[in-house]
Design an enzyme around this catalytic site. Sequence first.
Site, PDB file in Angstrom:
ATOM      1  N   ARG A 210      -7.658  -5.798   1.446  1.00 17.13           N
ATOM      2  CA  ARG A 210      -6.819  -5.629   2.134  1.00 17.13           C
ATOM      3  C   ARG A 210      -8.078  -5.209   4.688  1.00 17.13           C
ATOM      4  O   ARG A 210      -8.574  -4.326   4.596  1.00 17.13           O
ATOM      5  CB  ARG A 210      -6.144  -4.110   2.430  1.00 17.13           C
ATOM      6  CG  ARG A 210      -5.024  -4.177   1.056  1.00 17.13           C
ATOM      7  CD  ARG A 210      -4.239  -4.659   0.548  1.00 17.13           C
ATOM      8  NE  ARG A 210      -4.099  -5.609   2.358  1.00 17.13           N
ATOM      9  CZ  ARG A 210      -3.329  -4.764   2.637  1.00 17.13           C
ATOM     10  NH1 ARG A 210      -2.533  -3.746   2.717  1.00 17.13           N
ATOM     11  NH2 ARG A 210      -2.149  -5.386   3.668  1.00 17.13           N
TER      12      ARG A 210
ATOM     13  N   HIS B  21      -5.589  -0.951   7.805  1.00 18.13           N
ATOM     14  CA  HIS B  21      -4.604  -0.437   8.110  1.00 18.13           C
ATOM     15  C   HIS B  21      -3.666   1.422   8.185  1.00 18.13           C
ATOM     16  O   HIS B  21      -4.352   1.614   7.548  1.00 18.13           O
ATOM     17  CB  HIS B  21      -4.057  -1.372   7.498  1.00 18.13           C
ATOM     18  CG  HIS B  21      -3.521  -1.149   6.077  1.00 18.13           C
ATOM     19  ND1 HIS B  21      -4.392  -1.736   5.395  1.00 18.13           N
ATOM     20  CD2 HIS B  21      -2.461  -0.512   5.296  1.00 18.13           C
ATOM     21  CE1 HIS B  21      -3.955  -1.272   4.016  1.00 18.13           C
ATOM     22  NE2 HIS B  21      -3.280  -0.338   4.112  1.00 18.13           N
TER      23      HIS B  21
ATOM     24  N   HIS C 144      -0.070   2.807   7.317  1.00 14.20           N
ATOM     25  CA  HIS C 144       1.170   2.672   6.671  1.00 14.20           C
ATOM     26  C   HIS C 144       1.714   3.873   7.416  1.00 14.20           C
ATOM     27  O   HIS C 144       1.348   4.751   7.930  1.00 14.20           O
ATOM     28  CB  HIS C 144       0.966   3.341   5.737  1.00 14.20           C
ATOM     29  CG  HIS C 144       0.307   2.501   3.849  1.00 14.20           C
ATOM     30  ND1 HIS C 144       1.147   1.417   3.251  1.00 14.20           N
ATOM     31  CD2 HIS C 144      -0.630   2.531   4.411  1.00 14.20           C
ATOM     32  CE1 HIS C 144      -0.241   1.134   3.059  1.00 14.20           C
ATOM     33  NE2 HIS C 144      -1.317   0.962   2.897  1.00 14.20           N
TER      34      HIS C 144
END
Length: 240
Positions: A155, A158, A160
């Site tokens: 991944r 990032h 959320h």
Amino acid sequence: MSDGSFYQRDRTWHPPAYTPGYKTSVTRSPQRALISLDNTISEMTGPVFGHGMIGELDNDLILNWAKDGEPIGQRIIVHGRVLDEDGRGVPGALVEFWQANAGGRYRHKKETYLAPLDPNFGGCGRTITGEDGSYRFRTIKPGPYPWPNGPNDWRPAHIHFSIFGLGFAQRLITQMYFEGDPLIWQCPIVATIPDRAAVERLVAALDMANTVPMDARAYKFDIVLRGRRSTLFENRMEGN
């Protein structure tokens, strides 16, 4: 504020629910045709949040978990505006955020990644948008991490986001990526989004104008929620 219902979602802008390249979508996707329903009163009128529910350090992930020092990693500021589809700021929206630490590990009892926990980083916070829809928080830039989707899937870094707007029908859960990260374009989850322009809307731009010298870089990330159908009143949009 106009009292119209919310626009229907443009599902061509969102990834298909069934995308075998993202393995968990196979069991999570609906097995039957979707049903379209009109907005209910509760979906259009609530919830309502206020700054009184926010703690002093809720929007500072650098300090809100610190015990015997500050967390390790690149210090950053994330800021932007929560807007509706008509470009109007959404005031009083609850913006919640959570993330992995600088090594790519979440503080979660089921986490299996070998990267160490940071004892001074909790990885979650929240804030309320201002009158113009603006929000801001401090944090540590998260690291990428592997996940068991394919033999070597990672991944990208990032954060959320969960946003409650002016009605339940505006609820949005999304992710923010970072400008220049090559893993964005190799991620099976990102690859489910059919429109490259839609992916680019999820990438926060480096904002050097809002950095704090010798302290923290800044990233700008605007979030767009569903807009309302408005009633015309004397040739103006009601509420404007």
